[in-house]
Design an enzyme around this catalytic site. Structure first.
Site, PDB file in Angstrom:
ATOM      1  N   HIS A 185      47.264   6.001  68.275  1.00 39.30           N
ATOM      2  CA  HIS A 185      47.019   4.592  68.143  1.00 39.30           C
ATOM      3  C   HIS A 185      45.571   4.433  68.340  1.00 39.30           C
ATOM      4  O   HIS A 185      45.491   3.326  69.035  1.00 39.30           O
ATOM      5  CB  HIS A 185      47.992   3.630  68.707  1.00 39.30           C
ATOM      6  CG  HIS A 185      49.563   3.497  67.827  1.00 39.30           C
ATOM      7  ND1 HIS A 185      49.484   2.825  66.758  1.00 39.30           N
ATOM      8  CD2 HIS A 185      50.354   4.579  68.069  1.00 39.30           C
ATOM      9  CE1 HIS A 185      50.940   3.102  66.378  1.00 39.30           C
ATOM     10  NE2 HIS A 185      51.480   3.999  67.103  1.00 39.30           N
ATOM     11  N   ASN A 209      48.883   9.467  61.458  1.00 38.85           N
ATOM     12  CA  ASN A 209      49.423   8.067  61.360  1.00 38.85           C
ATOM     13  C   ASN A 209      48.922   7.246  62.669  1.00 38.85           C
ATOM     14  O   ASN A 209      48.923   7.742  63.762  1.00 38.85           O
ATOM     15  CB  ASN A 209      50.909   8.086  61.458  1.00 38.85           C
ATOM     16  CG  ASN A 209      51.724   8.745  60.240  1.00 38.85           C
ATOM     17  OD1 ASN A 209      52.300   9.704  60.602  1.00 38.85           O
ATOM     18  ND2 ASN A 209      51.225   8.155  59.120  1.00 38.85           N
ATOM     19  N   ASP A 262      60.354   9.793  65.364  1.00 40.55           N
ATOM     20  CA  ASP A 262      59.839   8.437  65.469  1.00 40.55           C
ATOM     21  C   ASP A 262      60.829   7.291  64.796  1.00 40.55           C
ATOM     22  O   ASP A 262      60.508   6.387  64.121  1.00 40.55           O
ATOM     23  CB  ASP A 262      58.661   8.320  64.417  1.00 40.55           C
ATOM     24  CG  ASP A 262      57.708   7.000  64.835  1.00 40.55           C
ATOM     25  OD1 ASP A 262      57.312   6.826  65.745  1.00 40.55           O
ATOM     26  OD2 ASP A 262      57.136   6.514  63.578  1.00 40.55           O
ATOM     27  N   SER A 289      57.170   1.134  59.511  1.00 40.59           N
ATOM     28  CA  SER A 289      57.688   0.973  60.746  1.00 40.59           C
ATOM     29  C   SER A 289      58.589   1.873  61.396  1.00 40.59           C
ATOM     30  O   SER A 289      59.818   1.658  61.446  1.00 40.59           O
ATOM     31  CB  SER A 289      58.309  -0.637  60.995  1.00 40.59           C
ATOM     32  OG  SER A 289      57.378  -1.479  60.450  1.00 40.59           O
TER      33      SER A 289
END
Length: 363
Positions: A185, A209, A262, A289
């Site tokens: 992130h 990602n 995930d 998500s």
């Protein structure tokens, strides 16, 4: 207890016509049987998922409780996950402390499968927040990190961070702490990422990602992964990554690439609203998500869609995550002395039976 196996993949080699003797939850001995056994399929180590958010419609981020952890194990052991890190989305401090307390309580009660808490946040770059709540992103500080360490005690903490958001002092502090740091992130340049790796970061979260991408003149965190030996997780569901990207990543990362699910669950009862439609989860704004993936499916996809050998696909779900989280002294392979956390899989890679410390979990 004795488990008979026509074939065993130990993590290193195939053994044929064997019996596994289990004593007090551990593999006491592996030895040949007399003659030949009938049947098909094989035994391998149980899957280890280092990033899973909940199960049975109880998202841990919305309900950081013992019950949510139990429901996660209840759902995911059926597809081969014997060990997991329950994962908390980017959350306020109060929720983080509840999550730590829930994990400690679960373990103190003899809860099954839990090997730690993955804090995915709150030290993110908001630019790369993905489906996480921007209002829960927080600034890292030595004091904040110290409080996490103190509250965790002996609970293993795995934490995804954006290194470019840290001061030099805070980055040095977290990398020297007991926290298992993973980069993600993040909008880090390759220079910023490499600095964190050179200081001791060893892991990168869900390749491709929510991170700076590999471009011709800016290699980003993806480039830092490809040019280093950092352990890197990947979501092999065909949605988070095209299978051709997984194939390329495997060729570049080799044995340093490992599987995570995930996986989230349908839950619209709290701040994180994850709804499953057309086989995928999205939040209220339509952002992808988490996943609907299982470790069983991830292994199948590696073999059937990416073209990875069965043996290597199994290692990506067993041995490698055990090494990533410093669990390989007890888990990740089928060897004498290790915990008897095992799977019986069909030849088409479907889980038929699960043993946790020698206890069969499926009818």
């Amino acid at each position: 207890m004795v488990i008979l196996a026509k074939r065993i993949f130990t993590g290193y080699e195939w053994l044929v016509d064997q019996q596994i003797l289990v004593h007090q939850g551990r593999i006491h001995q592996i030895k040949p049987v007399e003659g030949e056994l009938e049947g098909s399929g094989f035994i391998c180590a149980g899957f280890i998922d280092l990033q899973v958010y909940g199960g049975c419609e109880r998202l841990f981020s919305n309900h950081p409780t013992v019950d949510s952890i139990e429901k996660t194990f209840d759902e995911h052991h059926k597809t081969g996950t014997t060990q997991f890190q329950i994962t908390l989305n980017c959350s306020p401090k109060e929720t983080m402390w509840k999550a730590i307390d829930a994990c400690k309580s679960y373990l103190s009660r003899g809860g099954k499968g839990l090997v730690g808490l993955h804090l995915e946040g709150p030290f993110f770059n908001p630019i790369r927040k993905g489906a996480h709540k921007e209002e829960f992103v927080q600034a890292p500080s030595v004091e904040f990190i110290k409080e996490i360490v103190d509250r965790a005690g002996d609970l293993p903490i795995y934490m995804t961070i954006a290194p470019e958001m840290f001061s030099e002092e805070a980055l040095d502090y977290i990398l020297k702490s007991p926290i298992m740091v993973s980069l993600g992130h993040s909008d880090a340049s390759i220079e910023q990422a490499n600095l964190a790796l050179s200081k001791g970061a060893k892991r990168i979260t869900h390749l491709f990602n929510a991170m700076s991408q590999w471009q011709s003149r800016a290699l980003g965190l993806v480039g830092a992964s490809f040019s280093s030996d950092a352990w890197t997780s990947i979501i092999v569901d065909g949605l988070h990554c095209d299978f051709r990207s997984v194939k390329l990543a495997k060729e570049l990362k080799k044995h340093r690439l490992f599987l995570i699910t995930d996986a989230v669950t349908h839950d619209i009862s709290g701040p994180y609203l994850f709804d499953k439609k057309d086989g995928k989860f999205t939040n209220e704004s339509g952002t992808l998500s988490g996943s609907a993936l299982t470790m069983e499916q991830a292994v199948q996809n590696c073999v059937n869609e990416v073209g990875i050998d069965v043996e290597e696909a199994i290692r990506m779900a067993t041995l490698y995550p055990a090494q990533v989280a410093d669990l390989d002294q007890d888990l990740g392979t089928v060897e004498e002395g290790k915990r008897a956390c095992l799977l019986y899989m069909s030849d088409d890679l479907k889980v038929q039976q699960v043993w946790l410390d020698g206890e069969p979990l499926m009818d």
